[in-house]
Each structure stands twice: as C-alpha cells, then as structure tokens.
Enzyme design. Structure first.
Site, PDB file in Angstrom:
ATOM      1  N   SER A  75      -4.598   0.923   2.153  1.00  0.00           N
ATOM      2  CA  SER A  75      -3.494   1.184   2.775  1.00  0.00           C
ATOM      3  C   SER A  75      -3.402   2.249   3.670  1.00  0.00           C
ATOM      4  O   SER A  75      -3.949   3.536   3.316  1.00  0.00           O
ATOM      5  CB  SER A  75      -2.511   1.359   1.497  1.00  0.00           C
TER       6      SER A  75
ATOM      7  N   ALA B 218      -7.783   5.418  -0.644  1.00  0.00           N
ATOM      8  CA  ALA B 218      -7.051   6.397  -0.954  1.00  0.00           C
ATOM      9  C   ALA B 218      -7.236   7.017  -2.551  1.00  0.00           C
ATOM     10  O   ALA B 218      -7.239   6.063  -3.272  1.00  0.00           O
ATOM     11  CB  ALA B 218      -5.393   6.382  -0.724  1.00  0.00           C
TER      12      ALA B 218
ATOM     13  N   HIS C   1       3.230  -8.147   2.458  1.00  0.00           N
ATOM     14  CA  HIS C   1       2.430  -9.136   2.962  1.00  0.00           C
ATOM     15  C   HIS C   1       1.147  -8.853   2.507  1.00  0.00           C
ATOM     16  O   HIS C   1       0.657  -7.645   2.144  1.00  0.00           O
ATOM     17  CB  HIS C   1       2.282  -9.088   4.600  1.00  0.00           C
TER      18      HIS C   1
ATOM     19  N   TYR D 285      -2.705  -4.215  -9.941  1.00  0.00           N
ATOM     20  CA  TYR D 285      -1.351  -3.565 -10.121  1.00  0.00           C
ATOM     21  C   TYR D 285      -0.202  -4.787  -9.504  1.00  0.00           C
ATOM     22  O   TYR D 285       0.886  -4.816 -10.153  1.00  0.00           O
ATOM     23  CB  TYR D 285      -1.009  -2.245  -9.767  1.00  0.00           C
TER      24      TYR D 285
ATOM     25  N   HIS E  66      -4.212  -5.924  -4.883  1.00  0.00           N
ATOM     26  CA  HIS E  66      -4.842  -4.811  -5.810  1.00  0.00           C
ATOM     27  C   HIS E  66      -4.322  -5.789  -7.257  1.00  0.00           C
ATOM     28  O   HIS E  66      -3.205  -6.542  -7.674  1.00  0.00           O
ATOM     29  CB  HIS E  66      -3.727  -3.736  -5.888  1.00  0.00           C
TER      30      HIS E  66
ATOM     31  N   SER F  18      -8.090   0.639  -6.840  1.00  0.00           N
ATOM     32  CA  SER F  18      -8.715  -0.487  -6.125  1.00  0.00           C
ATOM     33  C   SER F  18     -10.234  -0.300  -6.290  1.00  0.00           C
ATOM     34  O   SER F  18     -11.022   0.197  -7.059  1.00  0.00           O
ATOM     35  CB  SER F  18      -8.177  -0.480  -4.722  1.00  0.00           C
TER      36      SER F  18
ATOM     37  N   HIS G  10       3.861   8.236  -3.805  1.00  0.00           N
ATOM     38  CA  HIS G  10       3.079   7.509  -3.035  1.00  0.00           C
ATOM     39  C   HIS G  10       3.516   7.955  -1.326  1.00  0.00           C
ATOM     40  O   HIS G  10       2.681   7.655  -0.541  1.00  0.00           O
ATOM     41  CB  HIS G  10       3.824   6.053  -3.098  1.00  0.00           C
TER      42      HIS G  10
HETATM   43  N1  HPA Z   1      -4.588   8.138  -8.720  1.00  0.00           N
HETATM   44  C1  HPA Z   1      -4.660   6.903  -8.643  1.00  0.00           C
HETATM   45  N2  HPA Z   1      -4.691   6.335  -7.533  1.00  0.00           N
HETATM   46  C2  HPA Z   1      -4.432   7.193  -6.691  1.00  0.00           C
HETATM   47  C3  HPA Z   1      -4.248   8.268  -6.717  1.00  0.00           C
HETATM   48  C4  HPA Z   1      -4.219   8.985  -7.822  1.00  0.00           C
HETATM   49  O1  HPA Z   1      -4.081  10.293  -7.893  1.00  0.00           O
HETATM   50  N3  HPA Z   1      -4.247   9.015  -5.327  1.00  0.00           N
HETATM   51  C5  HPA Z   1      -4.258   7.645  -4.496  1.00  0.00           C
HETATM   52  N4  HPA Z   1      -4.536   6.663  -5.101  1.00  0.00           N
END
Ligand code: HPA
Length: 273
Positions: free
Chosen positions: A31, A114, A62, A86, A84, A213, A248
C-alpha cells in the site's frame, strides 16, 4: 486436475492471449508503494476484476491491478495493491495472483511491504531486506489438497528469501549510497496492531520487523519454485518500542515519503537481475 489449478490456468490463458511481452520478474507493491516506479514501456494494464477468477474487491475498496511492461530493459509485471488476510480473503485468493505469475513464466518475485520495527537499531524510514520469516497467521495457502502440478506436498522453506537476490539487492543499495538493513519479518493476522506484550514476545523469538502481509505470498511462491526477494519499509516503531500511538495515517505518510527512494532501489535491483 484440481479445480483451483483450472482457475489459475484460465486466468493465465486470458492474459497470455492479450500480452505483448512475456514477463520474467513480478513486483508486488504494498500500500502506498506503487506509484513512484514511473511509466513502463509497452505498458498494458488489467484491473483484477477483468481477469477471470481473480480476487474480487471487498467492501474495503478496490483489490488491485496488474501492469505489464518493460522496466530497465526487463519484461516485468507490477502488481499494484494486494489482498490481505485481515480483509477476509482466503489463502487461496491471496495465493492466486502468485500462482498465475508462475504460469505466465515469471521466475522471480520482489515483494514490498510496510512494517513496524521491533529491532531498536532500526529507524522509521529504513528499508529492511527480509532474511527469514515467522508466520503467526492462522492459515496458509498450502493447507488442503496439494496442487502437485505446482509443487510438493511438503516444501521446505530453507533459503525462502534468495541469498543470490539478497546479495544483488545489497549491491544495488551500496551503489546508490543507500543503507539497507536486514532482518526477520513476523507476519500477524491483523487488522489490529500488536500489543506491547506481543511485540516483546516476537522480539524474543528473533523478529526484527512486523507486518500483516507478504508471508502467505512467499509460501505460495516458494511452493511453485519462484525466487523471492522481499523488502520492508519501516513506517513506525512497533507497539511499545516507540513512544507513539500507531495509526494507519502515519504508516501511509511514511510510505509516501520513502516511495521515491524505494522505486530507485527497485529499478536498480531489476537492472541487475
Ligand atoms: N504492525 C503490523 N503491521 C504493520 C505495522 C505494525 O507496527 N506497521 C505497518 N504495518
């Protein structure tokens, strides 16, 4: 033949009939990390919803698109966005695009994500080459009937993250004067960020970064024999490691800020592949 394999073949055939190039490298961009690579030569674009059997968008938005073209003289496929665990997708859905890549003739995949840093030697904005992983997601794409045409029932995950590609990535980073850390990624099911106690436990297990991910895709990729390289962008210090409360928005802001350098690094790696 398994019905899952039939679907994978149908999706691959749909693309092959339309493609002007034969990609050998796949890039799966997390992302906020998919815009900076710039335009590809001989570009062709497919929304996932156009391709038979691809994961359908959830209520969250999307799902993604695939862009084919030439980057640094290499025929590549760039997967913009991913699905994902989740979000509610099944492991077969998460593995599906990786398996289609295999049938398209792709040999190597680069995955980016990330992640939060557990290792205190890492800082926000760092790039971390994933050396190995720990999976805490309570499912994986190989459970159930094995698709034996793709790979063995009991594949091993030794050297899941190619030593050769990691060396090449380090060389590319060195040439750019960019610091590239290395570490172990722990995958969590999400969508909630972890508790400080969980992060403390993962630290003792030997994890350096945490995210939601990549690991299911790596398992599917290794099962079917693709070579894997994975890079995390540290967007935050993990829960209880830094002083901040995780959001986020923060994750997206840091990925945006580091996108340019990541794109440069990816280009340099692809050029060396
Ligand atoms: N934890 C889980 N997933 C993530 C994090 C985190 O601290 N940062 C970015 N994605």
């Amino acid at each position: 033949m398994s019905s899952e394999l039939k679907k994978i073949e149908r999706a691959a055939r749909f693309l092959q009939r339309r493609l002007k190039i034969s990609p050998t490298i796949g890039l799966v961009l997390g992302s906020g990390l998919s815009d900076a690579l710039g335009e590809l030569e001989q570009k062709q674009r497919f929304l996932w919803e156009q391709i038979p059997h691809f994961p359908r968008p959830t209520v969250m938005g999307h799902a993604g698109e695939w862009v084919f073209g030439v980057l640094e003289k290499k025929s590549v496929l760039i997967s913009r966005g991913r699905v994902h665990f989740y979000e509610g997708y099944s492991m077969s859905e998460i593995a599906f695009p990786i398996r289609v890549m295999k049938l398209l003739g792709i040999k190597r995949v680069i995955l980016t994500n990330a992640a939060g840093a557990i290792n205190k030697d890492f800082s926000v904005g760092d790039f971390v080459l994933i050396r190995d992983h720990i999976n805490t997601i309570p499912d994986n794409p190989l459970r159930g009937e094995n698709i034996s045409e793709l790979g063995p029932r009991f594949p091993n995950l030794l050297d899941a993250y190619s030593v050769r590609l990691r060396a090449l990535a380090k060389e590319a980073a060195r040439d750019m004067g960019l610091e590239l850390k290395e570490g172990v990624y722990v995958a969590t099911p999400g969508p909630m960020y972890e508790t400080p106690a969980e992060i403390e436990a993962y630290k003792r297990w030997g994890a350096d970064v945490v995210g939601m991910s990549t690991v299911p895709e790596v398992i599917a990729a290794r099962h079917c024999g693709l070579e894997v390289l994975a890079i995390s962008v540290v967007t935050n210090m993990a829960a209880g490691i830094g002083s901040d409360k995780l959001t986020h928005e923060e994750v997206l802001e840091i990925t945006k800020r580091r996108e340019g350098d990541l794109a440069k690094l990816l280009r340099a790696i692809v050029a060396k592949m």
